[in-house]
Design an enzyme around this catalytic site. Structure first.
Site: not given
Length: 439
Positions: A145, A226, A251-252, A399
Site C-alpha cells: 500500500f 502492516d 476500520y476494516k 475487490r
C-alpha cells in the site's frame, strides 16, 4: 437499487446439483448451518444492498454505536471529569483497548496500544527502530500500500539516507503476489529492517510472517509488519514469532468506524526506547502530570502514543470488540475462508471472462478475493448501481470482501449472479473509463 435478484428468478437455479457447481439451495443450507449467521443482526446493513467492501470500511454495529453514544453522554455529563470518572475512564483508554486487542495479534497486553493513525505509527516505529549501523537497507515490496513507502522514504530522508538507494524493493513476478523466496533472498547483511504487509491489499495474498521474521533475524535485521488487511479476520501470533513491531487500522474487519484510531504492537524487548516521535501521551503514566520537560517513555507499547487519544474516535472500537470477542477470531477465520472458497468456486464456474487473482491455497489467502478483468473499473461501477458495494483497484481488480461478521453465503451467490448479468448484458459498456473518486 435492490441488492439481490428476485426470488422467482433465483429459485430457477436453486436445485442442488450434487457434485456440480454451487447452487442457491446449497448457499442457503450453508447459511442455516453457520454458527455466526446471527451476528449479522448486530450490524446496520444498508437498505437493499449487498455489502462486500468490508476490507475498506466495515459496517457499523449496534455495539459500536452504543459505545460511541455512551462516550458522548459521558462528555455531556462529566465533561473534564471523564478522564478519571468515566466508565471506562478515558485516561487509560489506549492501553485498555490494547489489552483487548492483544489476543487478536497474539501478544501480551503491554505490547499493544491504540493510538495515532496507521501512517503515523509507521513513521514513529520505523523512525525509532531503523539503525543504519545494523544495515542500511529497508526491505519492502512493490505491491505494498503506497502510504507504507511514503512514510519509510520520509524516515530515510530524516536520517540523511537516499530512499532511492536504501529502500530495497522486492518485485512481483506476476503483478499479483510476492514470492516469499524472493523476500528471503533479498535479505542480506545490508538489510537492517524488513517491513512487509501481512496481506497484500490488491490480491489478498497472505504472507508467511514466521518465515519472513526468521529470515530477517538470521541476517541481524528487524522484522515489522502492516496488519491492516488481516487484523480481525486472520489470527496472529506476533509474540510467539518474535516479530519486532507491527501496525494496523481498525476500520476494516474490526468495524470501528471511518478514520478510527489505529493500533500498534512492540515486542517487549524493545520497551524503554525513546520513540522517534515522542509525545506527552507516551510518557510514563505515573509522572505524566508532573509536566516534566524531560521525557520518560512508558515501559510498554504505550510509549508510542503521541497526542491525547480522540475519545470519540476510539470509543466505537470498544463496542466493536464486543462482537469480535463474542464470535471468536478462530471462528471468524474459518467462516471467512469458507466464504472466499465459495466465492472463488462461483467465479470459476459462472464468470469465464474473469480470473481470480487471489491465492487459492487457504493458508495463503486473507479475507477478500480479487476478481480480475480488463474492465474492472466499469464493472465495479455497474455493480454499485445494482446495489452490490465493492471497490476497484488498478489496474484490473474488483475487490470482493465477504466479511464473516455480516455477509452470508446466499449474499455471495447473489453477488456473482449480478456479475453474471452485467456480462450477459454488457452493462459495463454504459460507463465511462476510469475516473477519480473514492472507492
Amino acid at each position: 437499487m435492490d441488492g439481490s435478484r428476485d426470488d422467482s428468478e433465483s429459485d430457477a437455479t436453486a436445485e442442488s446439483s450434487g457434485d456440480g457447481p454451487p447452487t442457491l439451495a446449497e448457499a442457503r443450507e450453508m447459511d442455516q448451518d453457520d454458527a455466526l449467521s446471527h451476528f449479522r443482526d448486530r450490524f446496520f446493513i444498508p437498505d437493499d444492498e449487498l455489502y462486500a467492501d468490508g476490507n475498506s470500511l466495515g459496517l457499523c454495529s449496534v455495539d459500536a454505536a452504543a459505545a460511541l453514544d455512551e462516550a458522548v453522554e459521558q462528555w455531556k455529563t462529566l465533561a473534564i471529569r471523564g478522564w478519571t470518572d468515566a466508565d471506562p475512564e478515558w485516561y487509560t483508554y489506549g492501553e485498555r483497548l490494547g489489552s483487548r486487542l492483544a489476543p487478536l495479534v497474539g501478544a501480551d497486553p503491554d505490547e499493544v496500544v491504540v493510538g495515532n493513525s496507521t501512517t503515523v505509527n509507521i513513521h514513529t516505529l520505523v523512525g525509532t527502530f531503523y539503525d543504519p549501523s545494523r544495515g542500511e537497507k529497508i526491505l519492502v515490496n512493490d505491491l505494498d500500500f503506497p502510504t507504507d513507502h511514503y512514510a519509510i522514504r520520509a524516515q530515510l530522508r530524516q536520517v540523511g539516507r537516499d530512499p532511492d538507494e536504501d529502500l530495497r524493493v522486492v518485485e512481483s513476478r506476476d503483478g499479483r503476489t510476492i514470492a516469499e523466496d524472493d523476500i528471503v533472498a533479498a535479505i542480506d547483511e545490508d538489510v537492517g529492517m524488513v517491513f512487509m504487509p501481512s496481506v497484500l491489499y490488491r490480491s489478498g495474498q497472505l504472507l508467511d510472517i514466521e518465515r519472513i521474521t526468521e529470515a530477517a533475524h538470521d541476517a541481524g535485521a528487524l522484522a515489522g509488519f502492516d496488519l491492516a488487511h488481516s487484523i480481525g479476520s486472520v489470527p496472529h501470533a506476533l509474540s510467539d514469532l518474535d516479530v519486532d513491531f507491527a501496525v494496523w487500522c481498525h476500520y476494516k474487519y474490526l468495524n470501528a468506524g471511518p478514520g478510527a484510531a489505529a493500533g500498534l504492537y512492540v515486542n517487549e524487548r524493545h520497551f524503554g526506547v525513546t520513540p522517534a516521535l515522542a509525545g506527552w501521551w507516551g510518557h510514563e503514566k505515573e509522572t505524566q502530570f508532573e509536566m516534566r520537560h524531560t521525557y520518560t517513555p512508558a515501559h510498554s507499547a504505550g510509549a508510542f502514543q503521541i497526542g491525547t487519544p480522540p475519545i470519540l474516535a476510539v470509543a466505537p472500537l470498544d463496542g466493536a470488540l464486543d462482537v469480535v470477542e463474542d464470535a471468536g477470531i478462530d471462528a471468524l477465520r474459518e467462516k471467512s475462508l469458507a466464504l472466499t472458497d465459495f466465492l472463488i468456486e462461483l467465479v470459476d464456474d459462472r464468470l469465464p471472462d474473469c480470473e481470480v487473482g487471489t491465492p487459492r491455497d487457504p493458508t495463503r489467502r486473507g479475507g477478500h478475493v480479487a476478481v480480475e478483468h480488463p474492465e474492472a473499473y466499469r464493472i465495479s461501477e455497474a455493480l454499485k448501481d445494482r446495489g452490490v458495494i465493492v471497490d476497484f483497484r488498478a489496474p484490473n481488480v474488483v475487490r470482493v470482501c465477504p466479511s464473516p461478521y455480516y455477509v452470508g453465503f446466499e449474499d455471495v451467490y447473489h453477488m456473482v449472479e449480478h456479475l453474471e448479468a452485467i456480462f450477459e448484458g454488457a452493462e459495463y459498456e454504459q460507463y465511462e473509463k476510469r475516473g477519480g473518486g473514492v472507492t
